[in-house]
Design a protein around this motif. Structure first.
Motif, PDB file in Angstrom:
ATOM      1  N   LEU A  17       1.727  -0.999  -0.631  1.00  0.00           N
ATOM      2  CA  LEU A  17      -0.285  -0.090  -0.397  1.00  0.00           C
ATOM      3  C   LEU A  17       1.076   1.195   0.207  1.00  0.00           C
ATOM      4  N   ASN A  18       0.237   2.839  -0.514  1.00  0.00           N
ATOM      5  CA  ASN A  18       0.729   3.287  -0.300  1.00  0.00           C
ATOM      6  C   ASN A  18       0.229   4.883   0.049  1.00  0.00           C
ATOM      7  N   GLU A  19       1.193   5.851  -0.107  1.00  0.00           N
ATOM      8  CA  GLU A  19       0.208   6.992   0.484  1.00  0.00           C
ATOM      9  C   GLU A  19      -0.935   7.535  -0.338  1.00  0.00           C
ATOM     10  N   THR A  20      -0.670   6.858  -2.464  1.00  0.00           N
ATOM     11  CA  THR A  20      -2.242   7.470  -2.904  1.00  0.00           C
ATOM     12  C   THR A  20      -2.706   6.263  -2.667  1.00  0.00           C
ATOM     13  N   ASP A  21      -3.077   5.537  -2.328  1.00  0.00           N
ATOM     14  CA  ASP A  21      -3.882   4.510  -1.808  1.00  0.00           C
ATOM     15  C   ASP A  21      -4.723   5.388  -0.781  1.00  0.00           C
ATOM     16  N   LEU A  22      -4.141   5.602   0.394  1.00  0.00           N
ATOM     17  CA  LEU A  22      -4.814   6.675   1.244  1.00  0.00           C
ATOM     18  C   LEU A  22      -5.828   7.889   0.594  1.00  0.00           C
TER      19      LEU A  22
END
Length: 409
Positions: free
Chosen positions: A145-150
C-alpha cells in the motif's frame, strides 16, 4: 609414550577391570551428554523466543485504548477511550524521533471474502504503508500500500501468499478483484512473512476501510517504531505517549487500563535477559556435572596406581624413568576420557538431530542445537581435565621408591 607395549598393557588393565573402567567412562560421558543436551535446550528456548519477535520490529511500541479504572475530574470509572486518526497524527507530530509508524483498525477485522467459487472468513487488516516495514514482511509480487491509496481512498489490497493460493490457485493474483463483504478490492500485491499464519490475511488502506465499512475515523492500535532509540529512551517515549493522550482524554496517567502502552523492546530485553540467566545456569549445571566426572577419573587413577604399586616398583628397579611411569598413567586417563567424552558428544548430538528432524517444537521452543565449536571445545576441555586428573596420581607413582613398592605388595 606411544609405544605398542604400553598400549597393550593399558588395554589389558582395562580388560581386567571392565566394570570400574565402564563406570569411570560413564561418569565422564554422562557429563558431556548432559552439558550438550542442556545447551541445546537453552538454545531451543532462545530460538523460540526470538521467533516470537521475528515477524515484528522489536524496537517498537504498541498503543491500544481501553476503559478507565480510576475516576478522574468527575468522570466515572469504566469510560471507554477510543483512539482516532487525529490521535495518531498528534503523536507523530509531538514525538518526531519515532521511526516507522502505522495505525490499525483491529475490531471486526474478520471479513467474508469471495473470489469465483472460493469463499471464507479471513482477516483483512486496515493499515498504513509503514505497516510493511514494522511487520518485516517481504513483497512477493506487485507492491504494498502507498500514500496515494490512502489519499484517494482506493479499493486495493495486498494479500499473503497462503491466502493467494487459496483463492487464485496458480493464477497471477495481481489485478484480480476480491469481494470483501460486498465491496470489490483490487489485488495490487502479495507478500510473504516469516510467520506462516500471517500469510492468511490481507491488508487494506486504513482510510478506505474506514469509509467502506463505516469505521468513521476510529483506530484501535498505533504501532510505533523507535528506530535506534535505547531502552531508556524508548521508556521515556512510552511515558510521553501516555502523558499526551491522558491529557487529551482526561484520564489518570497512572490508569494502565485506560491506555495500554506495550514497549515491545522492553519485553524483548526482559525475555532475553531471562534466557541469558537460564543459559548461565545451564553452563553451571553442566560444568558441575563434568567436574563430578573428572573427580571420578582422578579417584580411579589413584586406585589404579595403588593396585599397580609393585609393578611400578619393578619397572623402576629395571631402569624405567619417571617420565615413562607418568606417561603410562596419563595414557590410560586420556584414553578413558577421550572415548567417554566423544561417545557422550555423539549420543547428545544424535538426540538433538533427531528432535530437529521430526520437528518437535512449539511457539516457545524451536530447533534445539549446539554450535559444533562449542561442543568440540567442551569435549577437548574434559579430555585435558582428565589428563590433569590423572597427572597427580601419575606424579605420585613416579616418586615411589622401588624397595618401598616391592614391600607394599
Amino acid at each position: 609414550m606411544f609405544e605398542k607395549d604400553a598400549w597393550l598393557e593399558i588395554f589389558a588393565a582395562i580388560k581386567q577391570n571392565k566394570l570400574r573402567t565402564f563406570l569411570t567412562a560413564f561418569s565422564v560421558g554422562w557429563g558431556i551428554f548432559i552439558l550438550i543436551i542442556l545447551l541445546g535446550a537453552g538454545n531451543g528456548l532462545t530460538n523460540g523466543a526470538q521467533a516470537q519477535f521475528a515477524g515484528d520490529a522489536v524496537n517498537s511500541i504498541f498503543v491500544e485504548a481501553g476503559k478507565t479504572s480510576i475516576a478522574q475530574s468527575g468522570y466515572k470509572v469504566g469510560r471507554e477511550i477510543r483512539l482516532t486518526n487525529q490521535d495518531f497524527e498528534l503523536i507523530a507530530k509531538r514525538i518526531p524521533q519515532l521511526g516507522y509508524k502505522t495505525a490499525n483498525h483491529t475490531r471486526n477485522q474478520m471479513h467474508n471474502v469471495i473470489y469465483g467459487k472460493e469463499k471464507g472468513n479471513y482477516l483483512c487488516r486496515p493499515c498504513l504503508p509503514d505497516n510493511y516495514y514494522l511487520e518485516n514482511a517481504t513483497i512477493a509480487s506487485g507492491r504494498f500500500l502507498n500514500e496515494t491509496d490512502l489519499n484517494d481512498y482506493r479499493k486495493v489490497c495486498v494479500v499473503g501468499l497462503s491466502m493467494a493460493e487459496v483463492f487464485f490457485k496458480k493464477e497471477n493474483p495481481i489485478g484480480k478483484y476480491l469481494n470483501i463483504d460486498g465491496t470489490f478490492f483490487k489485488v495490487v500485491g502479495t507478500f510473504k512473512d516469516v510467520n506462516r499464519s500471517e500469510m492468511l490475511r490481507a491488508y487494506l488502506p486504513l482510510t478506505t476501510a474506514q469509509k467502506v465499512f463505516n469505521y468513521k475515523n476510529n483506530i484501535d492500535l498505533m504501532w510505533l517504531g523507535l528506530g535506534d532509540l535505547t531502552l531508556e529512551e524508548s521508556e521515556q517515549v512510552s511515558e510521553e505517549i501516555r502523558k499526551i493522550l491522558a491529557k487529551k482524554y482526561n484520564f489518570s496517567r497512572s490508569d494502565r487500563n485506560a491506555l495500554f502502552v506495550n514497549n515491545l523492546y522492553a519485553e524483548y530485553k526482559k525475555i532475553m535477559n531471562l534466557l541469558s540467566g537460564i543459559k548461565l545456569f545451564v553452563w553451571i549445571i553442566g560444568i558441575m556435572t563434568l567436574i563430578a566426572g573428572i573427580v571420578g577419573v582422578s579417584n580411579i587413577m589413584i586406585i589404579v596406581v595403588k593396585e599397580r604399586t609393585k609393578e611400578i616398583g619393578i619397572r623402576k628397579a629395571i631402569g624405567a624413568s619417571p617420565q615413562s611411569i607418568i606417561g603410562l598413567v596419563l595414557q590410560e586417563s586420556i584414553l578413558i576420557t577421550s572415548i567417554a567424552g566423544f561417545t557422550g558428544l555423539l549420543f547428545a548430538s544424535g538426540i538433538l538431530y533427531l528432535v530437529n528432524s521430526i520437528g518437535i517444537d512449539s511457539d516457545f521452543f524451536k530447533q534445539p542445537q549446539v554450535d559444533l565449536k562449542v561442543a568440540l571445545s567442551a569435549t577437548f576441555i574434559i579430555i585435558i581435565a582428565g589428563a590433569i586428573a590423572g597427572l597427580v596420581p601419575a606424579i605420585k607413582a613416579a616418586k615411589i621408591h622401588p624397595i618401598e613398592a616391592l614391600r607394599s605388595y
